[in-house]
Design a protein around this motif. Structure first.
Motif, PDB file in Angstrom:
ATOM      1  N   ASN A   1       0.806  -1.223   0.000  1.00 57.19           N
ATOM      2  CA  ASN A   1       0.000   0.000   0.000  1.00 57.19           C
ATOM      3  C   ASN A   1       0.842   1.277   0.000  1.00 57.19           C
ATOM      4  O   ASN A   1       0.299   2.377  -0.064  1.00 57.19           O
ATOM      5  CB  ASN A   1      -0.963  -0.009   1.197  1.00 57.19           C
ATOM      6  N   GLN A   2       2.164   1.150   0.074  1.00 53.21           N
ATOM      7  CA  GLN A   2       3.034   2.332   0.066  1.00 53.21           C
ATOM      8  C   GLN A   2       3.804   2.448  -1.251  1.00 53.21           C
ATOM      9  O   GLN A   2       4.738   3.243  -1.348  1.00 53.21           O
ATOM     10  CB  GLN A   2       4.072   2.246   1.199  1.00 53.21           C
ATOM     11  N   ALA A   3       3.414   1.657  -2.246  1.00 53.16           N
ATOM     12  CA  ALA A   3       4.232   1.519  -3.463  1.00 53.16           C
ATOM     13  C   ALA A   3       4.541   2.838  -4.156  1.00 53.16           C
ATOM     14  O   ALA A   3       5.584   2.992  -4.764  1.00 53.16           O
ATOM     15  CB  ALA A   3       3.547   0.565  -4.445  1.00 53.16           C
ATOM     16  N   GLY A   4       3.615   3.813  -4.062  1.00 50.68           N
ATOM     17  CA  GLY A   4       3.822   5.072  -4.777  1.00 50.68           C
ATOM     18  C   GLY A   4       4.625   6.096  -4.003  1.00 50.68           C
ATOM     19  O   GLY A   4       4.925   7.168  -4.520  1.00 50.68           O
ATOM     20  N   LYS A   5       4.969   5.780  -2.756  1.00 46.76           N
ATOM     21  CA  LYS A   5       5.688   6.758  -1.930  1.00 46.76           C
ATOM     22  C   LYS A   5       7.181   6.743  -2.209  1.00 46.76           C
ATOM     23  O   LYS A   5       7.697   5.834  -2.842  1.00 46.76           O
ATOM     24  CB  LYS A   5       5.441   6.455  -0.454  1.00 46.76           C
ATOM     25  N   TYR A   6       7.855   7.768  -1.680  1.00 48.17           N
ATOM     26  CA  TYR A   6       9.304   7.831  -1.780  1.00 48.17           C
ATOM     27  C   TYR A   6       9.931   7.300  -0.486  1.00 48.17           C
ATOM     28  O   TYR A   6       9.296   7.360   0.573  1.00 48.17           O
ATOM     29  CB  TYR A   6       9.763   9.261  -2.060  1.00 48.17           C
ATOM     30  N   PRO A   7      11.156   6.769  -0.574  1.00 49.12           N
ATOM     31  CA  PRO A   7      11.774   6.135   0.594  1.00 49.12           C
ATOM     32  C   PRO A   7      11.704   6.992   1.867  1.00 49.12           C
ATOM     33  O   PRO A   7      11.416   6.480   2.939  1.00 49.12           O
ATOM     34  CB  PRO A   7      13.220   5.913   0.145  1.00 49.12           C
ATOM     35  N   ALA A   8      11.978   8.308   1.727  1.00 52.67           N
ATOM     36  CA  ALA A   8      12.045   9.150   2.924  1.00 52.67           C
ATOM     37  C   ALA A   8      10.701   9.248   3.642  1.00 52.67           C
ATOM     38  O   ALA A   8      10.644   9.667   4.793  1.00 52.67           O
ATOM     39  CB  ALA A   8      12.547  10.544   2.551  1.00 52.67           C
ATOM     40  N   GLN A   9       9.606   8.866   2.961  1.00 56.01           N
ATOM     41  CA  GLN A   9       8.293   8.930   3.592  1.00 56.01           C
ATOM     42  C   GLN A   9       7.990   7.690   4.426  1.00 56.01           C
ATOM     43  O   GLN A   9       6.951   7.621   5.077  1.00 56.01           O
ATOM     44  CB  GLN A   9       7.207   9.095   2.518  1.00 56.01           C
ATOM     45  N   LEU A  10       8.880   6.698   4.378  1.00 57.82           N
ATOM     46  CA  LEU A  10       8.641   5.449   5.100  1.00 57.82           C
ATOM     47  C   LEU A  10       9.489   5.380   6.365  1.00 57.82           C
ATOM     48  O   LEU A  10      10.532   6.016   6.459  1.00 57.82           O
ATOM     49  CB  LEU A  10       8.994   4.260   4.195  1.00 57.82           C
ATOM     50  N   SER A  11       9.039   4.573   7.319  1.00 58.50           N
ATOM     51  CA  SER A  11       9.843   4.342   8.522  1.00 58.50           C
ATOM     52  C   SER A  11      11.033   3.460   8.165  1.00 58.50           C
ATOM     53  O   SER A  11      11.073   2.844   7.101  1.00 58.50           O
ATOM     54  CB  SER A  11       8.996   3.650   9.588  1.00 58.50           C
ATOM     55  N   GLY A  12      12.002   3.411   9.078  1.00 66.09           N
ATOM     56  CA  GLY A  12      13.192   2.606   8.832  1.00 66.09           C
ATOM     57  C   GLY A  12      12.871   1.144   8.569  1.00 66.09           C
ATOM     58  O   GLY A  12      13.395   0.537   7.642  1.00 66.09           O
ATOM     59  N   GLY A  13      11.965   0.616   9.381  1.00 63.36           N
ATOM     60  CA  GLY A  13      11.617  -0.798   9.221  1.00 63.36           C
ATOM     61  C   GLY A  13      10.974  -1.063   7.871  1.00 63.36           C
ATOM     62  O   GLY A  13      11.263  -2.064   7.207  1.00 63.36           O
ATOM     63  N   GLN A  14      10.108  -0.138   7.462  1.00 61.60           N
ATOM     64  CA  GLN A  14       9.467  -0.293   6.149  1.00 61.60           C
ATOM     65  C   GLN A  14      10.501  -0.197   5.038  1.00 61.60           C
ATOM     66  O   GLN A  14      10.489  -0.985   4.089  1.00 61.60           O
ATOM     67  CB  GLN A  14       8.400   0.789   5.964  1.00 61.60           C
ATOM     68  N   GLN A  15      11.430   0.779   5.173  1.00 62.51           N
ATOM     69  CA  GLN A  15      12.464   0.929   4.139  1.00 62.51           C
ATOM     70  C   GLN A  15      13.299  -0.348   4.030  1.00 62.51           C
ATOM     71  O   GLN A  15      13.625  -0.782   2.928  1.00 62.51           O
ATOM     72  CB  GLN A  15      13.386   2.109   4.471  1.00 62.51           C
ATOM     73  N   GLN A  16      13.630  -0.934   5.177  1.00 63.08           N
ATOM     74  CA  GLN A  16      14.466  -2.121   5.115  1.00 63.08           C
ATOM     75  C   GLN A  16      13.703  -3.283   4.468  1.00 63.08           C
ATOM     76  O   GLN A  16      14.275  -4.080   3.733  1.00 63.08           O
ATOM     77  CB  GLN A  16      14.958  -2.490   6.520  1.00 63.08           C
TER      78      GLN A  16
ATOM     79  N   ASP B   1      14.938   1.513  14.967  1.00 63.24           N
ATOM     80  CA  ASP B   1      14.388   1.659  16.307  1.00 63.24           C
ATOM     81  C   ASP B   1      13.945   0.281  16.786  1.00 63.24           C
ATOM     82  O   ASP B   1      13.499  -0.546  15.982  1.00 63.24           O
ATOM     83  CB  ASP B   1      13.179   2.593  16.278  1.00 63.24           C
ATOM     84  N   PRO B   2      14.033   0.041  18.094  1.00 58.40           N
ATOM     85  CA  PRO B   2      13.741  -1.310  18.612  1.00 58.40           C
ATOM     86  C   PRO B   2      12.393  -1.870  18.145  1.00 58.40           C
ATOM     87  O   PRO B   2      12.309  -3.053  17.818  1.00 58.40           O
ATOM     88  CB  PRO B   2      13.748  -1.101  20.124  1.00 58.40           C
ATOM     89  N   GLU B   3      11.380  -1.024  18.077  1.00 53.91           N
ATOM     90  CA  GLU B   3      10.062  -1.601  17.759  1.00 53.91           C
ATOM     91  C   GLU B   3       9.926  -1.976  16.291  1.00 53.91           C
ATOM     92  O   GLU B   3       8.932  -2.579  15.883  1.00 53.91           O
ATOM     93  CB  GLU B   3       8.928  -0.649  18.184  1.00 53.91           C
ATOM     94  N   MET B   4      10.939  -1.625  15.489  1.00 56.21           N
ATOM     95  CA  MET B   4      10.861  -1.971  14.068  1.00 56.21           C
ATOM     96  C   MET B   4      11.724  -3.169  13.718  1.00 56.21           C
ATOM     97  O   MET B   4      11.686  -3.662  12.593  1.00 56.21           O
ATOM     98  CB  MET B   4      11.313  -0.779  13.231  1.00 56.21           C
ATOM     99  N   ILE B   5      12.507  -3.603  14.677  1.00 56.50           N
ATOM    100  CA  ILE B   5      13.445  -4.693  14.382  1.00 56.50           C
ATOM    101  C   ILE B   5      12.700  -5.974  14.024  1.00 56.50           C
ATOM    102  O   ILE B   5      13.040  -6.665  13.064  1.00 56.50           O
ATOM    103  CB  ILE B   5      14.390  -4.907  15.590  1.00 56.50           C
ATOM    104  N   ASN B   6      11.640  -6.250  14.784  1.00 58.55           N
ATOM    105  CA  ASN B   6      10.956  -7.524  14.583  1.00 58.55           C
ATOM    106  C   ASN B   6      10.307  -7.662  13.212  1.00 58.55           C
ATOM    107  O   ASN B   6      10.325  -8.731  12.614  1.00 58.55           O
ATOM    108  CB  ASN B   6       9.920  -7.741  15.682  1.00 58.55           C
ATOM    109  N   GLU B   7       9.732  -6.552  12.703  1.00 59.48           N
ATOM    110  CA  GLU B   7       9.081  -6.657  11.398  1.00 59.48           C
ATOM    111  C   GLU B   7      10.080  -7.056  10.315  1.00 59.48           C
ATOM    112  O   GLU B   7       9.743  -7.781   9.384  1.00 59.48           O
ATOM    113  CB  GLU B   7       8.374  -5.337  11.033  1.00 59.48           C
ATOM    114  N   VAL B   8      11.326  -6.604  10.463  1.00 61.68           N
ATOM    115  CA  VAL B   8      12.358  -6.977   9.492  1.00 61.68           C
ATOM    116  C   VAL B   8      12.819  -8.406   9.738  1.00 61.68           C
ATOM    117  O   VAL B   8      12.956  -9.202   8.798  1.00 61.68           O
ATOM    118  CB  VAL B   8      13.550  -5.994   9.571  1.00 61.68           C
ATOM    119  N   LEU B   9      13.016  -8.750  11.005  1.00 60.12           N
ATOM    120  CA  LEU B   9      13.461 -10.118  11.321  1.00 60.12           C
ATOM    121  C   LEU B   9      12.415 -11.140  10.891  1.00 60.12           C
ATOM    122  O   LEU B   9      12.761 -12.235  10.437  1.00 60.12           O
ATOM    123  CB  LEU B   9      13.754 -10.249  12.817  1.00 60.12           C
TER     124      LEU B   9
END
Lengths: 228, 268
Positions: B154-169, B194-202
């Motif tokens: 749902n974020q496909a049209g956005k630019y990287p800087a508009q996403l959180s770190g976890g989303q970017q990764q 940030d700690p709360e974004m680590i799990n979504e990437v893992l």
């Protein structure tokens, strides 16, 4: 006082003045395109991994940036066109136009190159690493990832370079293409006597052309900025 | 999931002397690899074999050379001596061949490195279109599937800087997957989060591991190592000090150096 601010001479010769500015605009637009191309090629040379290309780029930029524009224009016209008979066309005005644009484009290209190179340095190294890691060649990575971001980050400074270029049309015009605005003013001074109103008329003409250019680049820089 | 080329039939004819190993030959082999940064000897006689479908976690104190090791496998860091084989082939010198190899080796960076001037979708589509010369519509479809898979469609049209770190990764992982790589390298993929974004990437990485992707992961996430890795490699001072299964390594480290390191990170 009346004579100082009597603009009838300006209005009587409006067609001549407009013709002069039309020639200036043609010079400026062609030089803008050519100097961007020259500048980009020089910048690519200067960041290339090949030492020979880097050397050539550095040499050309240093020579062009540190030589007065008048000298470059004279070299083009007297040296290359007149003595060596390298002519773009047999029609003197066409030949003059292209030698004037050549001189101004390579001179301005050196400044475009340096602005662009500072832009390349603002692109984080990780962008190039990511580009290479998905298999883009170094050429593709430069063209698709590095240069587009570099251009966007230096639109402001590039605007200044191009504004300076716009005004420098007066210098190459005097040497090689004496129909643009500044040369037209000189001609009118000869015919009608130098007068403040004529000078003001031309100065306002340049302002009208160049001020919006500056605003345009300011707007463009903001619009195209890359968020990180 | 993309077919990552992990099947046994793909391993035939891979060439090289390592094809006789069970499982059809290792995918990544490092032999006596050495590298210096000036005076600093950052990689000392590194020998490492990564089998197809294996997940190897590399841990160690900072400055131990683990990032350099990871980056040497797709030659972002050239090595001074030794050999690196990927799928039986020696790493090529700079040029077209190297670009081709890099297309087969996915890489995920600590700082994401999404292309800042392109949208999320364009980031994922760029490689398939420009490197694999795939058709644009097919690339877009595949890119959207991958974004769906990492939960960012749902974020496909956005630019990287508009996403959180976890989303970017997660986008960065999708960008790598779009190339259908044989192996993926992760260089501290959660260290900048940030700690709360680590799990979504893992979670994304764990599911990749479960699907059989070959992965080399530099990380300090012990939970991930226990859950997803078959092997833990512990590095210190440019050397591989210890190499073992996660269970053995975390409970029964053999060397003092490793026990010392573990005591420092596990007491928190």
């Amino acid at each position: 006082m009346d004579q100082l601010f009597n603009f009838t001479e300006v209005f009587d010769n409006l067609d001549k003045i407009l013709t002069g500015f039309w020639a200036t605009i043609r010079l400026a637009v062609v030089c803008m395109i050519l100097s961007m191309i020259v500048g980009t090629v020089l910048a690519v040379f200067r960041v290339s991994p090949t030492p020979v290309l880097r050397g050539v780029g550095t040499f050309l930029v240093n020579v062009l940036r540190n030589t007065p524009l008048t000298l470059i224009a004279v070299l083009c016209v007297s040296g290359l066109s007149d003595v060596l008979a390298l002519r773009f066309s047999d029609a003197p005005s066409v030949n003059g136009f292209w030698w004037a644009t050549t001189a101004l484009s390579i001179y301005t290209g050196a400044f475009v190159c340096e602005a662009l190179r500072s832009g390349i340095n603002t692109v984080p190294l990780g962008q190039a690493e990511a580009a290479r890691s998905i298999g883009l060649t170094s050429g593709q990575s430069l063209r698709m990832i590095i240069l587009p971001q570099a251009f966007r980050s230096v639109i402001g400074p590039l605007g200044s370079v191009l504004i300076a270029m716009f005004k420098n049309t007066a210098i190459v015009g005097a040497v090689a293409y004496a129909v643009e605005a500044a040369a037209t003013m000189k001609l009118m001074f000869f015919d009608l006597g130098a007068s403040l109103p004529i000078f003001i008329g031309f100065a306002v003409g340049y302002l009208i052309l160049i001020l919006p250019t500056g605003y345009f680049f300011g707007w463009l820089a903001k619009r195209m900025a890359v968020a990180r | 999931m993309t077919d990552s080329g992990g099947g046994p039939e793909l391993t035939k004819g891979g060439g090289g002397p390592h094809d006789d190993t069970p499982g059809g030959g290792p995918l990544v082999v490092l032999e006596n690899v050495n590298k210096h940064f000036g005076e600093l000897h950052v990689l000392r006689d590194i020998n490492l074999t990564v089998q197809r479908g294996e997940v190897v976690v590399v841990i160690g104190p900072s400055g131990s050379g683990k990032s350099t090791l990871c980056r040497s496998i797709n030659r972002l860091e050239p090595i001074d001596s030794g050999t690196i084989l990927v799928d039986g082939k020696k790493l090529p010198e700079e040029g077209k061949d190297l670009a081709r190899l890099r297309a087969d080796v996915g890489m995920v960076f600590q700082s994401f490195n999404l292309f800042a001037h392109k949208t999320i979708l364009e980031n994922v589509m760029l490689g398939p279109i420009k490197v694999r010369k795939q058709d644009k519509a097919a690339s877009e479809r595949h890119a959207m599937e991958l974004l769906e898979r990492v939960g960012i469609a749902n974020q496909a049209g956005k630019y990287p800087a508009q996403l959180s770190g976890g989303q970017q990764q997660r986008v960065a992982i999708a960008r790598s997957l779009a190339m259908k790589p044989k192996v993926m390298l992760f260089d501290e993929p959660t260290s900048a989060l940030d700690p709360e974004m680590i799990n979504e990437v893992l979670d994304v990485m764990t599911s990749l591991a479960r699907d059989g992707m070959t992965m080399i992961v530099v990380t300090h996430e012990m939970g991930f190592a226990r859950k997803a890795a078959q092997k833990v490699v512990f590095m210190a001072d440019g050397q591989i000090v210890e190499s073992n299964t996660p269970e053995e390594f975390f409970t029964n480290a053999r060397t003092d150096r490793a026990r010392d390191f573990l005591s420092k990170i596990l007491t928190h």
